[in-house]
Design a protein around this motif. Structure first.
Motif, PDB file in Angstrom:
ATOM      1  N   UNK A  40      12.454   5.975   2.480  1.00 24.24           N
ATOM      2  CA  UNK A  40      13.845   5.516   2.466  1.00 24.24           C
ATOM      3  C   UNK A  40      13.999   4.050   2.081  1.00 24.24           C
ATOM      4  N   UNK A  41      12.892   3.320   1.938  1.00 23.49           N
ATOM      5  CA  UNK A  41      12.985   1.894   1.620  1.00 23.49           C
ATOM      6  C   UNK A  41      11.741   1.443   0.866  1.00 23.49           C
ATOM      7  N   UNK A  42      11.853   0.284   0.197  1.00 26.60           N
ATOM      8  CA  UNK A  42      10.724  -0.289  -0.546  1.00 26.60           C
ATOM      9  C   UNK A  42      10.544  -1.733  -0.115  1.00 26.60           C
ATOM     10  N   UNK A  43       9.286  -2.144   0.122  1.00 29.50           N
ATOM     11  CA  UNK A  43       9.028  -3.518   0.562  1.00 29.50           C
ATOM     12  C   UNK A  43       8.891  -4.465  -0.631  1.00 29.50           C
ATOM     13  N   UNK A  44       8.644  -5.722  -0.333  1.00 25.79           N
ATOM     14  CA  UNK A  44       8.592  -6.746  -1.365  1.00 25.79           C
ATOM     15  C   UNK A  44       7.383  -6.611  -2.294  1.00 25.79           C
ATOM     16  N   UNK A  45       6.442  -5.764  -1.948  1.00 24.48           N
ATOM     17  CA  UNK A  45       5.259  -5.559  -2.785  1.00 24.48           C
ATOM     18  C   UNK A  45       5.393  -4.314  -3.668  1.00 24.48           C
ATOM     19  N   UNK A  46       6.512  -3.608  -3.564  1.00 26.36           N
ATOM     20  CA  UNK A  46       6.748  -2.418  -4.386  1.00 26.36           C
ATOM     21  C   UNK A  46       6.297  -1.126  -3.748  1.00 26.36           C
TER      22      UNK A  46
END
Length: 156
Positions: A146-152
């Motif tokens: 449901x989400x993506x972090x700053x590293x992809x």
């Protein structure tokens, strides 16, 4: 004295498969660019470099890109009403989720590379391989991201 063979060896190796297996999802797409809000059927927002779809009740307070098809996902109802919420709201099929489409290959936190099976208003359903054992009978597992972090990398 006769010996018992555990394996029956043949003189010729088995022939390779005649035709290569077709991939179910042959297209390859470039990953979503970090730092940009994707055009999507659901709303998209960034918070501390994490991409996600804001829910009803929080979308009013943050800067976000509205969805092309859906508004913010309504808050789920507790108890027995949750099933009706999921059938009517959460699992509504979408053409994409935050730019992810069925067939995309994406990195998932603590799992590795996975394939997107389907997308809905709540998230993207992905499948990944797991070893078969006493606790699992299938060679794969599925989960929603449901989400993506700053590293992809995607996560729930």
């Amino acid at each position: 004295m006769d010996t018992i063979a555990l394996f029956e060896l043949t003189a010729t190796p088995p022939a390779p498969p005649s035709a290569p297996q077709r991939r179910r999802f042959p297209q390859r797409r470039a990953p979503l660019p970090l730092g940009e809000l994707p055009a999507s059927s659901v709303p998209a927002a960034y918070d501390r470099e994490h991409l996600y779809s804001p829910k009803e009740g929080t979308a009013e307070y943050i800067s976000h890109r509205p969805g092309d098809v859906f508004g913010p996902l309504p808050v789920s109802r507790p108890g027995k009403a949750w099933r009706a919420w999921w059938d009517n709201e959460g699992s509504a099929s979408t053409p994409d989720f935050l730019g992810l489409m069925p067939g995309d290959v994406i990195p998932v936190v603590d799992v590795g590379t996975v394939t997107v099976l389907s997308t809905c208003r709540f998230g993207a359903l992905v499948r990944f391989e797991v070893p078969v054992g006493a606790w699992n009978r299938k060679p794969y597992a599925e989960m929603y991201v449901t989400a993506r972090n700053q590293f992809g990398h995607w996560y729930r």
